[in-house]
Design a protein around this motif. Sequence first.
Motif, PDB file in Angstrom:
ATOM      1  N   PHE A  15      18.402 -55.291 -63.585  1.00  0.00           N
ATOM      2  CA  PHE A  15      19.684 -54.858 -63.034  1.00  0.00           C
ATOM      3  C   PHE A  15      20.473 -54.044 -64.055  1.00  0.00           C
ATOM      4  N   GLY A  16      20.555 -54.541 -65.277  1.00  0.00           N
ATOM      5  CA  GLY A  16      21.323 -53.852 -66.298  1.00  0.00           C
ATOM      6  C   GLY A  16      20.777 -52.468 -66.606  1.00  0.00           C
ATOM      7  N   THR A  17      19.459 -52.368 -66.709  1.00  0.00           N
ATOM      8  CA  THR A  17      18.860 -51.061 -66.991  1.00  0.00           C
ATOM      9  C   THR A  17      19.053 -50.111 -65.817  1.00  0.00           C
ATOM     10  N   ALA A  18      18.973 -50.647 -64.599  1.00  0.00           N
ATOM     11  CA  ALA A  18      19.171 -49.815 -63.410  1.00  0.00           C
ATOM     12  C   ALA A  18      20.586 -49.254 -63.361  1.00  0.00           C
ATOM     13  N   VAL A  19      21.576 -50.102 -63.609  1.00  0.00           N
ATOM     14  CA  VAL A  19      22.967 -49.644 -63.592  1.00  0.00           C
ATOM     15  C   VAL A  19      23.197 -48.618 -64.697  1.00  0.00           C
ATOM     16  N   LEU A  20      22.642 -48.886 -65.866  1.00  0.00           N
ATOM     17  CA  LEU A  20      22.808 -47.958 -66.983  1.00  0.00           C
ATOM     18  C   LEU A  20      22.192 -46.599 -66.664  1.00  0.00           C
ATOM     19  N   ALA A  21      20.993 -46.605 -66.098  1.00  0.00           N
ATOM     20  CA  ALA A  21      20.334 -45.350 -65.736  1.00  0.00           C
ATOM     21  C   ALA A  21      21.113 -44.608 -64.659  1.00  0.00           C
ATOM     22  N   ALA A  22      21.616 -45.353 -63.677  1.00  0.00           N
ATOM     23  CA  ALA A  22      22.372 -44.723 -62.590  1.00  0.00           C
ATOM     24  C   ALA A  22      23.645 -44.062 -63.101  1.00  0.00           C
ATOM     25  N   VAL A  23      24.346 -44.740 -64.010  1.00  0.00           N
ATOM     26  CA  VAL A  23      25.581 -44.172 -64.570  1.00  0.00           C
ATOM     27  C   VAL A  23      25.269 -42.990 -65.482  1.00  0.00           C
ATOM     28  N   LEU A  24      24.243 -43.128 -66.310  1.00  0.00           N
ATOM     29  CA  LEU A  24      23.860 -42.055 -67.218  1.00  0.00           C
ATOM     30  C   LEU A  24      23.501 -40.775 -66.462  1.00  0.00           C
ATOM     31  N   ILE A  25      22.650 -40.918 -65.460  1.00  0.00           N
ATOM     32  CA  ILE A  25      22.217 -39.747 -64.693  1.00  0.00           C
ATOM     33  C   ILE A  25      23.315 -39.278 -63.749  1.00  0.00           C
ATOM     34  N   GLY A  26      23.950 -40.219 -63.065  1.00  0.00           N
ATOM     35  CA  GLY A  26      24.986 -39.862 -62.101  1.00  0.00           C
ATOM     36  C   GLY A  26      26.176 -39.175 -62.726  1.00  0.00           C
ATOM     37  N   SER A  27      26.602 -39.650 -63.902  1.00  0.00           N
ATOM     38  CA  SER A  27      27.756 -39.015 -64.558  1.00  0.00           C
ATOM     39  C   SER A  27      27.413 -37.597 -65.001  1.00  0.00           C
ATOM     40  N   GLY A  28      26.140 -37.371 -65.360  1.00  0.00           N
ATOM     41  CA  GLY A  28      25.727 -36.010 -65.706  1.00  0.00           C
ATOM     42  C   GLY A  28      25.786 -35.076 -64.515  1.00  0.00           C
ATOM     43  N   ILE A  29      25.322 -35.579 -63.362  1.00  0.00           N
ATOM     44  CA  ILE A  29      25.388 -34.777 -62.145  1.00  0.00           C
ATOM     45  C   ILE A  29      26.839 -34.498 -61.765  1.00  0.00           C
ATOM     46  N   ARG A  30      27.671 -35.522 -61.825  1.00  0.00           N
ATOM     47  CA  ARG A  30      29.092 -35.372 -61.499  1.00  0.00           C
ATOM     48  C   ARG A  30      29.761 -34.369 -62.429  1.00  0.00           C
ATOM     49  N   ALA A  31      29.482 -34.484 -63.724  1.00  0.00           N
ATOM     50  CA  ALA A  31      30.137 -33.623 -64.707  1.00  0.00           C
ATOM     51  C   ALA A  31      29.803 -32.153 -64.485  1.00  0.00           C
ATOM     52  N   THR A  32      28.546 -31.854 -64.174  1.00  0.00           N
ATOM     53  CA  THR A  32      28.167 -30.456 -63.969  1.00  0.00           C
ATOM     54  C   THR A  32      28.769 -29.902 -62.681  1.00  0.00           C
ATOM     55  N   ALA A 110      20.862 -42.910 -58.479  1.00  0.00           N
ATOM     56  CA  ALA A 110      21.720 -41.781 -58.841  1.00  0.00           C
ATOM     57  C   ALA A 110      21.396 -40.564 -57.993  1.00  0.00           C
ATOM     58  N   ASN A 111      20.114 -40.281 -57.809  1.00  0.00           N
ATOM     59  CA  ASN A 111      19.712 -39.137 -56.986  1.00  0.00           C
ATOM     60  C   ASN A 111      20.244 -39.274 -55.566  1.00  0.00           C
ATOM     61  N   LEU A 112      20.099 -40.462 -54.991  1.00  0.00           N
ATOM     62  CA  LEU A 112      20.548 -40.676 -53.617  1.00  0.00           C
ATOM     63  C   LEU A 112      22.068 -40.564 -53.500  1.00  0.00           C
ATOM     64  N   MET A 113      22.784 -41.105 -54.483  1.00  0.00           N
ATOM     65  CA  MET A 113      24.249 -41.075 -54.419  1.00  0.00           C
ATOM     66  C   MET A 113      24.790 -39.649 -54.437  1.00  0.00           C
ATOM     67  N   PHE A 114      24.032 -38.738 -55.032  1.00  0.00           N
ATOM     68  CA  PHE A 114      24.499 -37.355 -55.112  1.00  0.00           C
ATOM     69  C   PHE A 114      23.704 -36.420 -54.203  1.00  0.00           C
ATOM     70  N   GLY A 115      23.081 -36.990 -53.187  1.00  0.00           N
ATOM     71  CA  GLY A 115      22.435 -36.184 -52.156  1.00  0.00           C
ATOM     72  C   GLY A 115      21.195 -35.454 -52.603  1.00  0.00           C
ATOM     73  N   ARG A 116      20.501 -35.996 -53.581  1.00  0.00           N
ATOM     74  CA  ARG A 116      19.281 -35.375 -54.076  1.00  0.00           C
ATOM     75  C   ARG A 116      18.061 -36.142 -53.575  1.00  0.00           C
ATOM     76  N   PRO A 117      16.866 -35.578 -53.712  1.00  0.00           N
ATOM     77  CA  PRO A 117      15.653 -36.316 -53.333  1.00  0.00           C
ATOM     78  C   PRO A 117      15.562 -37.641 -54.095  1.00  0.00           C
ATOM     79  N   LEU A 118      14.931 -38.625 -53.491  1.00  0.00           N
ATOM     80  CA  LEU A 118      14.837 -39.959 -54.081  1.00  0.00           C
ATOM     81  C   LEU A 118      14.371 -39.907 -55.528  1.00  0.00           C
ATOM     82  N   LEU A 119      13.280 -39.249 -55.777  1.00  0.00           N
ATOM     83  CA  LEU A 119      12.764 -39.043 -57.131  1.00  0.00           C
ATOM     84  C   LEU A 119      12.286 -37.605 -57.259  1.00  0.00           C
ATOM     85  N   GLN A 120      12.675 -36.944 -58.330  1.00  0.00           N
ATOM     86  CA  GLN A 120      12.259 -35.554 -58.548  1.00  0.00           C
ATOM     87  C   GLN A 120      11.997 -35.357 -60.037  1.00  0.00           C
ATOM     88  N   LEU A 121      10.897 -34.726 -60.348  1.00  0.00           N
ATOM     89  CA  LEU A 121      10.544 -34.529 -61.748  1.00  0.00           C
ATOM     90  C   LEU A 121      11.454 -33.489 -62.390  1.00  0.00           C
TER      91      LEU A 121
END
Length: 237
Positions: A15-32, A110-121
């Motif tokens: 759970f902790g790693t998932a939340v950390l990854a979601a915030v790390l990636i999601g905040s990057g998407i939000r910031a851009t 994070a991808n889903l929250m920002f309307g992106r494909p579930l997983l993308q390389l």
Amino acid sequence: MTTPPLANRLAAECFGTAVLAAVLIGSGIRATGLSADGGVQFLANVLASVLALGMLILLLGPVSGGHFNPLLSAAFWWSERRSGTGLTTRELGGYVLAQLTGAVAGAALANLMFGRPLLQLSGHHRAGGRLWLAEAVATGVLMLLVLGLVRTDRARYAPVAVSAWIAAACWGTSSGSFANPALTLGRALSDSYTGIAPGSVPAFVLAQTLGTAGALALLPLLLGAERGAVTEVAVRP
């Protein structure tokens, strides 16, 4: 203090790693999406990530140690292997699997929250000696910090100290301080601001591993012989 059941510890790490990854990636998407200024984007991403990290260590540290990082778990296992009080080899395997699973789940979230494909390389290639050196330094100091805090009975400062180092390393190293194989994997599964191309992942993880090995070698030189069993604490991006 009674050690929580392994199932609870693995759930906390996942759970902790998932939340950390979601915030790390999601905040990057939000910031851009909010600013074209690279400095503002990086500041927002780093700030969100270290705040999440500190909160997660504070919340889940008493359960699993709040590692959220396979190399940190491995470092604890190595440091405690003679005392018989730390992670067993089986538990280490469970921690690593839980962390990797959490990182993949967090990237997908994070991808889903920002309307992106579930997983993308990711197509963001990161390679070169300077980046690998930076990863070794960022990871090595992180390991020294966490293990040193525990060894000197100051683990209670980990939420602030670890977050502070990650923030400093993000700005002070050329790689941006990934410093975590699980989160490096998660970043490879989102083609966004914080991403890393899958082909760049092995070299980053190798550099992180070498940094961890260096930290374990330096620990007795800097802090002397072990004075107590290493127990808990955490880490990041």
